[in-house]
Design a protein around this motif. Structure first.
Motif, mmCIF file in Angstrom:
data_model
loop_
_atom_site.group_PDB
_atom_site.id
_atom_site.type_symbol
_atom_site.label_atom_id
_atom_site.label_comp_id
_atom_site.label_asym_id
_atom_site.label_seq_id
_atom_site.Cartn_x
_atom_site.Cartn_y
_atom_site.Cartn_z
ATOM 1 N N LEU A 43 0.764 -1.142 -0.182
ATOM 2 C CA LEU A 43 0.040 -0.076 0.034
ATOM 3 C C LEU A 43 1.023 1.284 0.018
ATOM 4 C CD1 LEU A 43 -2.722 -0.883 2.576
ATOM 5 C CD2 LEU A 43 -2.590 -1.348 0.115
ATOM 6 N N THR A 44 0.705 2.167 -0.721
ATOM 7 C CA THR A 44 1.465 3.250 -1.104
ATOM 8 C C THR A 44 0.608 4.600 -0.944
ATOM 9 O OG1 THR A 44 2.952 2.253 -2.434
ATOM 10 C CG2 THR A 44 3.119 4.486 -2.271
ATOM 11 N N CYS A 45 0.935 5.779 -0.196
ATOM 12 C CA CYS A 45 0.503 6.814 -0.101
ATOM 13 C C CYS A 45 1.388 8.209 -0.581
ATOM 14 C CB CYS A 45 -0.399 6.941 1.317
ATOM 15 S SG CYS A 45 -1.257 8.296 1.583
ATOM 16 N N ARG A 46 1.140 8.883 -1.010
ATOM 17 C CA ARG A 46 1.786 10.249 -1.094
ATOM 18 C C ARG A 46 1.289 11.253 -0.252
ATOM 19 N NH1 ARG A 46 1.648 14.660 -4.750
ATOM 20 N NH2 ARG A 46 3.792 15.627 -5.111
ATOM 21 N N ILE A 47 2.119 11.811 0.330
ATOM 22 C CA ILE A 47 1.757 12.932 1.521
ATOM 23 C C ILE A 47 2.461 14.171 0.892
ATOM 24 C CG2 ILE A 47 2.069 13.554 3.901
ATOM 25 C CD1 ILE A 47 2.831 9.933 3.117
ATOM 26 N N HIS A 48 1.642 15.224 0.447
ATOM 27 C CA HIS A 48 2.372 16.216 -0.050
ATOM 28 C C HIS A 48 1.785 17.728 0.720
ATOM 29 C CE1 HIS A 48 -1.195 17.152 -2.623
ATOM 30 N NE2 HIS A 48 -1.375 15.936 -2.458
ATOM 31 N N SER A 49 2.300 18.826 0.164
ATOM 32 C CA SER A 49 1.901 20.199 0.516
ATOM 33 C C SER A 49 2.165 20.457 1.891
ATOM 34 C CB SER A 49 0.397 20.399 -0.075
ATOM 35 O OG SER A 49 0.279 20.156 -1.591
ATOM 36 N N PHE A 50 3.157 19.938 2.461
ATOM 37 C CA PHE A 50 3.302 20.119 3.927
ATOM 38 C C PHE A 50 4.331 21.049 4.376
ATOM 39 C CE2 PHE A 50 5.128 16.210 3.317
ATOM 40 C CZ PHE A 50 6.318 16.159 4.003
ATOM 41 N N PHE A 51 4.494 21.714 5.246
ATOM 42 C CA PHE A 51 5.497 22.460 5.821
ATOM 43 C C PHE A 51 5.515 22.476 7.325
ATOM 44 C CE2 PHE A 51 8.154 26.145 6.812
ATOM 45 C CZ PHE A 51 9.086 25.959 6.138
ATOM 46 N N PRO A 52 6.596 22.579 8.166
ATOM 47 C CA PRO A 52 7.793 22.129 7.748
ATOM 48 C C PRO A 52 7.970 20.622 7.681
ATOM 49 C CG PRO A 52 7.625 22.532 10.167
ATOM 50 C CD PRO A 52 6.330 23.002 9.776
ATOM 51 N N GLU A 53 9.272 20.219 7.457
ATOM 52 C CA GLU A 53 9.338 18.657 7.369
ATOM 53 C C GLU A 53 9.132 17.647 8.209
ATOM 54 O OE1 GLU A 53 14.364 18.491 7.461
ATOM 55 O OE2 GLU A 53 13.371 18.777 5.615
ATOM 56 N N THR A 54 8.893 18.101 9.559
ATOM 57 C CA THR A 54 8.768 17.513 10.623
ATOM 58 C C THR A 54 7.639 16.662 10.590
ATOM 59 O OG1 THR A 54 7.937 19.238 11.959
ATOM 60 C CG2 THR A 54 10.071 18.858 12.102
ATOM 61 N N ILE A 55 7.354 15.657 9.809
ATOM 62 C CA ILE A 55 6.125 15.094 9.273
ATOM 63 C C ILE A 55 6.139 13.518 10.371
ATOM 64 C CG2 ILE A 55 7.093 13.742 7.340
ATOM 65 C CD1 ILE A 55 3.458 15.289 7.659
ATOM 66 N N GLU A 56 5.111 13.503 10.899
ATOM 67 C CA GLU A 56 5.081 12.034 11.487
ATOM 68 C C GLU A 56 3.924 11.311 10.791
ATOM 69 O OE1 GLU A 56 3.829 13.244 15.681
ATOM 70 O OE2 GLU A 56 6.057 13.336 16.084
ATOM 71 N N LEU A 57 4.147 10.197 10.482
ATOM 72 C CA LEU A 57 3.394 9.102 9.823
ATOM 73 C C LEU A 57 3.186 7.588 10.609
ATOM 74 C CD1 LEU A 57 4.967 9.298 6.286
ATOM 75 C CD2 LEU A 57 2.833 10.574 6.934
ATOM 76 N N ALA A 58 1.879 7.222 10.427
ATOM 77 C CA ALA A 58 1.393 5.939 11.131
ATOM 78 C C ALA A 58 0.383 5.151 10.406
ATOM 79 C CB ALA A 58 1.079 6.153 12.548
ATOM 80 N N TRP A 59 0.437 4.167 10.382
ATOM 81 C CA TRP A 59 -0.425 3.034 9.538
ATOM 82 C C TRP A 59 -1.286 2.277 10.550
ATOM 83 C CZ3 TRP A 59 -1.116 2.733 4.268
ATOM 84 C CH2 TRP A 59 -0.408 3.381 3.399
ATOM 85 N N TYR A 60 -2.636 2.455 10.132
ATOM 86 C CA TYR A 60 -3.609 1.718 10.922
ATOM 87 C C TYR A 60 -4.412 0.667 10.351
ATOM 88 C CZ TYR A 60 -2.427 5.259 14.578
ATOM 89 O OH TYR A 60 -1.986 6.223 15.489
ATOM 90 N N LYS A 61 -4.730 -0.197 11.042
ATOM 91 C CA LYS A 61 -5.870 -1.162 10.675
ATOM 92 C C LYS A 61 -7.288 -0.951 11.351
ATOM 93 C CE LYS A 61 -5.457 -5.677 10.806
ATOM 94 N NZ LYS A 61 -5.006 -7.125 10.948
ATOM 95 N N ASP A 62 -8.079 -0.201 10.705
ATOM 96 C CA ASP A 62 -9.367 0.261 11.691
ATOM 97 C C ASP A 62 -8.568 1.119 12.410
ATOM 98 O OD1 ASP A 62 -11.063 -0.982 10.003
ATOM 99 O OD2 ASP A 62 -11.358 -2.645 11.248
ATOM 100 N N ASP A 63 -8.923 0.890 13.851
ATOM 101 C CA ASP A 63 -8.443 1.885 14.932
ATOM 102 C C ASP A 63 -7.206 1.525 15.397
ATOM 103 O OD1 ASP A 63 -10.464 3.552 14.173
ATOM 104 O OD2 ASP A 63 -11.767 2.518 15.679
ATOM 105 N N VAL A 64 -6.424 0.361 15.025
ATOM 106 C CA VAL A 64 -5.366 -0.205 15.800
ATOM 107 C C VAL A 64 -4.108 0.089 14.973
ATOM 108 C CG1 VAL A 64 -4.474 -2.274 16.676
ATOM 109 C CG2 VAL A 64 -7.027 -1.879 16.666
ATOM 110 N N GLN A 65 -3.050 0.538 15.319
ATOM 111 C CA GLN A 65 -1.688 0.891 14.603
ATOM 112 C C GLN A 65 -1.325 -0.391 14.506
ATOM 113 O OE1 GLN A 65 0.870 3.694 16.454
ATOM 114 N NE2 GLN A 65 2.422 3.615 14.890
#
Length: 965
Positions: free
Chosen positions: A446-468
């Motif tokens: 599964l691939t997701c493009r995250i864009h148009s953000f600033f600053p670069e301190t981005i935090e990402l997490a993947w979940y199945k329903d509500d469980v990480q």
């Protein structure tokens, strides 16, 4: 209601008011709400759109198209929210969805999760049911219900002392709230509250677009007010009725031992006031200079990129009237500040409220709403609203300051500074899945493009329903896009199971330190379980010619239920046999299907040693099992056995095959490679008779594999009196491709002169197969190929070797020139380059000896990591004279892999071929054969067909130009 009509495919224009119902030719109607739909912020909502007056019991969704549009009050044009076209769902807004089952029943409702303020507006539902169309509109309002608190709820105060009640109204939208105060007296006194005792501040916008406001009531009660109830009355659009909050007042008398003293003091003060009061009063009211109380930059200084916001300032209680307010901006890493706005009270007239104040601007990012008010106590007040259009490239880390000049200020002028912070909240594209057909035995990405953000301190997490999810996702490097904002890509590899069907997989992103998440989701609608196909069982176990036999096979553990079963004799489908295939049966314990298939026929002598195959076609993938039919009374031959099992170049290899159960004992055996008979090294033992009177023997072939055996099959052919045609068995030797070792360049003569013929040569050795490509260059100009010579030979080690040469006549400009030899071996995808500097006057040396003088080095280039066991493909077209509109079959042999350990894709141009793909493992485990059958079109006269084979570690491909007759 809104009515319109037209032919299919046209946008229909509303003829009456905003609406609900639209009709076309009295055959199709769309019904929507006639009154605005009011929803709460962050709710999951559904906007109704009911289709009626269609002719069938249920709609055929393959003939239905639905497009949802949104027009917001601030937008000039409509924007698409969701498109449904012939079964395809295309959300233009994350999370937007429609239900196929509801649509079949005429319900085209649009579901939107986590609704936001910016999504309020007029929604249009445009429906096409071929050949008719219709549309309707509905108005959506998004509101937020406030939380209201009154403190303190109980007040105890001495008479003639002061206290304040505070009524806070938070997180409301729209910014229209009515706040009133009421006094409820047990003595039935006046219930009104003096306006001078009420102070209601300006509403302040929160980060999420809601508003806060506070109203305060000053209390200065007497003993007769004891027991009064003070009530804060709040009205807002989201309240069905006025909200009432009460506070009870308790008034106590002053302490008795101080009453006389207080009386004396009060009398003295009154006497003094009688003497001095008039003068002091006049001075205080008219002439005393009072500096302004400054409240600066109230609001959220952390702003969102391109989302309008505002800050509030207030300068109050000052006298005399003249005051100057100047605003300055100092951009990040800019030394000088610039004046963005300056205001002087002498140039302004006194106004009562902000609605009548003009919106002034001298900067593209700022607009100012500032005006002068006169207060009842003889002082003045200047409220100011700063409307900001934040841009991360211009305002982030900028300093916004104001300077106030007034003659009563001790410091002249007063300065207030705040630092602006502008962020860009990440935007998540829809999640993409690596396959349209997920299977439990194959990982998906599964691939997701995250864009148009600033600053670069981005935090990402993947979940199945509500469980990480515990799996660690891949996150690419953060990169700056052409708009100056940042983007990255996150992907996650998953192994799915039955329990995952219907689950939502969610990618969540937020800027570090922010609690506002953005998300994108993907739902696993179905999971494809590839059928397990058992070995074919023959009944009776020893078949005879002329006697009926039954071949049966179990197909188990697959989902969904639809699959096709067919029986093959060799490469032809069995059509004259009795085939019985059971309907799919559901196993309630596993939720998977199973079925059995049988074929009954009477074999004839020509069926001996023929392979009968069952093909199970399920979700565009074919699984096969074969059974070689060995009839009683006919010779049987085993598979060819290699010794040693792994063949090596230049090492002796023995191939053995046993022939059994034949009579009489006269038998012919022939070994062959491709179509050429091999006589040298072949032998056959004298047949021996067993207790049944039948004979058996074995034949062997001794050979030493060389490069010329690479990719070629070796077979044995057996002829006997009882056979109508020969029995053959084939085997591939699994010999690996090897890339060439390349020597340094040598020149003859070593010290050439001008106008002398020079021969440059390199030696290449130990490579397989022998096809090689060579290019010679002078600097970056390729030399004529007519002067190149390639003579490939086989060495004692069984590998190829050759000497590559090129000749040319020197000229004066060749002195110091760089000559390069590029050796390309297509089978291993390797490219090796050697370089040489030509020096006249006996100064010609290889760059291998002078790296410090020339700076040139020999390079070995690899298109991908070179592996001695690397696989290569070669596509062949087995259809003679291919034509447009007729079936064309291409096949490709994949060496060294099985169908279960690889994933095969075929492409026509850039588009994948979905149907007609078959993959069959070879009996000798040398690899598998993949084939594709399709009907080319007229425009495919010279189209590119590509086969791509992927493993967990690598991928390889080959292309074929299909030329139609």
């Amino acid at each position: 209601m809104a009515w319109a009509g037209g032919s299919a495919g046209q946008r229909c224009l509303p003829l009456l008011a905003l609406g609900g119902l639209l009709q076309l030719a009295e055959t199709l109607q769309v019904l929507m709400g006639s009154t605005p739909q009011i929803v709460l912020l962050n709710d999951n909502i559904s906007i109704p759109c009911t289709i009626s007056e269609y002719s069938t019991e249920e709609l055929d969704i393959k003939k239905v198209g639905v497009t949802w549009y949104l027009k917001t009050p601030r937008a000039d044009q409509e924007e698409k929210v969701f498109t449904f076209h012939a079964g395809d769902h295309i959300p233009h807004r994350n999370g937007a969805s429609m239900s196929d089952s509801d649509l079949r029943r005429g319900n085209a409702a649009l579901s939107l999760p986590q609704i936001q303020f910016k999504e309020a507006g007029t929604y249009t539902c445009q429906v096409i049911v071929t050949p008719f169309d219709a549309q309707g509109t509905a108005v959506l309002e998004v509101v937020a219900q406030p939380t209201v608190s009154l403190s303190p709820k109980e007040v105890t105060i001495e008479s003639d002392k002061e206290k304040t009640l505070s009524c806070e109204i938070n997180k409301f939208y729209p910014n229209l709230v009515d706040i009133n105060w009421m006094k409820i007296s047990k003595n039935n006194q006046d219930s009104s509250v003096t306006a001078e005792d009420i102070c209601t501040g300006a509403s302040v916008e929160n980060e999420d677009g809601t508003f806060n406001v506070t109203s305060k009531l000053r209390l200065q009660p007497s003993l007769q007010d004891n027991g009064n109830v003070y009530r804060c009355i709040v009205s807002h659009k989201t309240f069905p009725a006025e909200l009432l909050l009460n506070s009870i007042l308790t008034v106590t008398a002053p302490r008795s031992d101080s009453s006389i003293l207080i009386g004396v003091v009060v009398g003295t003060i009154i006497a003094c006031i009688l003497v001095l009061g008039l003068g002091v009063f006049v001075y205080d009211k008219c002439f005393k200079k009072i500096p302004p109380t400054i409240i600066a930059f109230i609001g959220n200084v952390e702003m969102k990129h391109l989302e309008d916001t505002s800050l509030h300032c207030q300068f109050s209680g000052f006298r005399p009237k003249p005051i100057t307010v100047a605003f300055f901006l100092k951009k990040y890493q800019q030394e000088q500040k610039e004046t963005i706005y300056c205001w002087n009270s002498e140039k302004d007239v006194i106004q009562r409220d902000e609605e009548s104040a003009a919106l002034l601007s001298t900067s593209k990012n700022f607009q100012f709403q500032i005006y002068l008010k006169s207060l009842d106590n003889g002082t003045f007040e200047v409220p100011c609203i700063i409307h900001i259009s934040p841009n991360v490239h211009e305002l982030n880390k900028a300093e916004l300051s104001l300077e106030i000049t007034h003659e009563a200020l001790p410091q002249h002028p007063a300065i207030e500074i705040t630092e602006l912070k502008v962020i860009a909240v990440p935007v998540l594209d829809p999640i993409l899945c690596s396959t349209d057909v997920p299977r439990p035995d194959e990982p998906i990405t599964l691939t997701c493009r995250i864009h148009s953000f600033f600053p670069e301190t981005i935090e990402l997490a993947w979940y199945k329903d509500d469980v990480q999810l515990p799996e660690k996702p891949f996150i690419s490097d953060v990169t700056r896009g052409p708009d100056g904002l940042l983007f990255c890509t996150s992907s996650l590899i998953l192994h799915l199971g039955v329990k995952d069907i219907g689950r939502r997989f969610i990618c969540k992103a937020n800027l570090k330190g922010s609690h506002q998440y953005k998300e994108s989701s993907w739902k696993l609608e179905n999971l494809i379980f590839t059928p397990k196909v058992s070995n074919i069982v023959c009944e009776p176990s020893i078949p005879e010619s002329g006697e009926a036999i039954t071949l049966s096979c179990q197909v188990t553990d697959y989902h969904p239920a639809q699959c096709q079963v067919r029986w093959m004799r060799g490469f032809e489908e069995l059509t004259k046999a009795a085939i019985k295939t059971q309907d799919p049966q559901l196993d309630n314990a596993t939720n998977l299907y199973h079925r059995e298939s049988q074929v009954t026929f009477t074999p004839e002598p020509e069926d001996h040693a023929v392979e009968f195959t069952i093909e199970v076609i399920h979700c565009n993938r074919t699984t096969k099992k074969s059974y070689p039919l060995m009839l009683k009374g006919f010779p049987r031959i085993t598979s060819i056995v290699l010794s040693p099992n792994d063949a090596e170049y230049g090492k002796p290899l023995s191939l053995t095959c046993k022939i059994m159960d034949f009579y009489p004992n006269v038998i012919q055996v022939r070994w062959f490679q491709e179509n050429d008979e091999i006589k040298k090294g072949s032998s056959i033992h004298e047949p021996k008779q067993d207790t049944r009177g039948l004979f058996c023997t074995s034949s062997a072939l001794q050979l030493i594999p060389s490069a010329r055996d690479y990719g070629r099959k070796i077979g044995i052919m057996v002829m006997h009196k009882t056979l109508t045609k020969p029995i053959t068995k084939n085997v591939y030797l699994k010999l690996p491709a090897k890339s060439p070792a390349v020597s340094e360049i040598r020149a003859t003569p070593a010290s050439p002169k001008v106008n002398e013929t020079v021969c440059l040569e390199v030696s290449i050795s130990d490579f397989v197969p022998e096809n090689i490509k060579v290019a010679w260059y002078k600097d970056w100009l390729e030399l004529p190929k007519d002067n190149h010579n390639i003579d490939t030979q086989i060495g004692k080690n069984g590998l190829c070797f050759s000497t590559l040469k090129t000749q040319f006549t020197t000229n004066a400009s060749d002195n110091g020139k760089m000559f390069r030899c590029e050796v390309i071996h297509p089978e291993t995808n390797s490219c090796t380059e050697k370089r040489f500097i030509l020096k006249f006057d006996d100064f010609s040396i290889s760059t291998g000896d002078i790296p410090t003088l020339t700076g040139y080095q020999n390079h070995t280039l690899s298109l991908r990591p070179i592996n001695q066991e690397i696989n290569t493909l070669k596509i062949e077209c087995i259809t003679s004279n291919p034509k447009a509109g007729e079936d064309v079959t291409l096949l490709c042999f994949v060496r060294g892999w099985t169908t279960e350990s690889t994933y095969v894709s075929w492409f026509k141009g850039k588009y994948p071929i979905e149907d007609g793909i078959e993959n069959t493992d070879c009996e000798d485990e040398s690899g598998f054969i993949t084939s594709v059958t399709f009907k080319p079109e007229e425009q495919d006269k010279e189209c590119k067909i590509r086969c791509e084979v992927s493993t967990e570690e690598d991928s390889f491909e080959d292309s074929y130009i299909l030329k139609l007759a």
